[in-house]
Design an enzyme around this catalytic site. Sequence first.
Site, short mmCIF file in Angstrom:
data_model
loop_
_atom_site.label_atom_id
_atom_site.label_comp_id
_atom_site.label_asym_id
_atom_site.label_seq_id
_atom_site.Cartn_x
_atom_site.Cartn_y
_atom_site.Cartn_z
N ARG A 37 0.81 -1.22 0.00
CA ARG A 37 0.00 0.00 0.00
C ARG A 37 0.85 1.27 0.00
O ARG A 37 0.31 2.38 -0.13
CB ARG A 37 -0.92 0.00 1.21
CG ARG A 37 -2.00 -1.07 1.18
CD ARG A 37 -3.05 -0.76 0.12
NE ARG A 37 -4.01 0.21 0.59
CZ ARG A 37 -4.80 0.93 -0.21
NH1 ARG A 37 -4.70 0.82 -1.52
NH2 ARG A 37 -5.66 1.79 0.29
N TYR A 140 -20.55 -1.18 13.70
CA TYR A 140 -19.84 0.08 13.48
C TYR A 140 -20.27 1.14 14.49
O TYR A 140 -19.44 1.84 15.06
CB TYR A 140 -20.11 0.56 12.05
CG TYR A 140 -19.44 1.85 11.68
CD1 TYR A 140 -18.09 1.88 11.33
CD2 TYR A 140 -20.15 3.04 11.64
CE1 TYR A 140 -17.46 3.06 10.97
CE2 TYR A 140 -19.54 4.23 11.26
CZ TYR A 140 -18.21 4.24 10.94
OH TYR A 140 -17.60 5.41 10.58
N LYS A 144 -17.89 3.15 17.23
CA LYS A 144 -17.69 4.60 17.25
C LYS A 144 -18.11 5.21 18.59
O LYS A 144 -17.54 6.22 19.03
CB LYS A 144 -18.42 5.26 16.07
CG LYS A 144 -17.77 4.95 14.73
CD LYS A 144 -16.31 5.35 14.70
CE LYS A 144 -15.62 5.06 13.41
NZ LYS A 144 -14.19 5.47 13.39
#
Length: 243
Positions: A37, A140, A144
């Site tokens: 990457r 998710y 968070k």
Amino acid sequence: MSRVLITGSADGLGLAAAQTLVHDGHEVVVHVRSQARLSAVRDLLESGARAVVGDLADLQQVREVAEQANDVGPMDAVIHNAGVYSGSQVMPVNVVAPYALTALMDRPARLVYLSSGMHRSGRAVVEGMDWSGRRQTGGYSDSKLFVTTLALSVARLWPEVFSNAVDPGWVPTRMGGPDAPDDLRLGHLTQEWLATSEDPQALTSGGYWHHQERVRPHPAAGDERFQNALLEQLTQFTGMSLE
């Protein structure tokens, strides 16, 4: 000028923040998941940025990222930007990695954790979470809420550090999708500002921010009992403590 580490810098908001900070003359340390990457941040490296490499879903590699970062030298700020939206790696990448990096890295002056407006639908329950990612036990929104709680916990425990969480909005990145309605520039402006600005508002701690405005997070994020429960779970899983 500041030295700033940005996790998850190969694309999206992390890449945009890195590009802006390099352009503004700051010393930027980018992070990518693998050697392959590095090609995604070649332009930044050619402009003087440095890189750390490691998969944040793997706790051992998180340790290696922290070592690489500490070898670069003390950071003025760390932007914990890396995140995934779905799958079993949500907890390791979105919660465990920023916690472990916070515990392992030389303490910076400023910490910025990427949250989401979706944290408000997260469940304030840490019991039974599989932090390893072998099983998917939380989503998710939960992750968070946890990372927002982490940001406010650090602000409480480390009063000498400015620690804040940011809701970047629903912006058109690979995660957000091309039809996301929010402004991409505003999506990374607040974390850059919190990491480097001398504006008195940026030199504060324990905030949850959206487009440079301090707003109210989920009530659990500021609840000391819930903070302690989360930190206890993460300490037990990683073997690392913030205290």
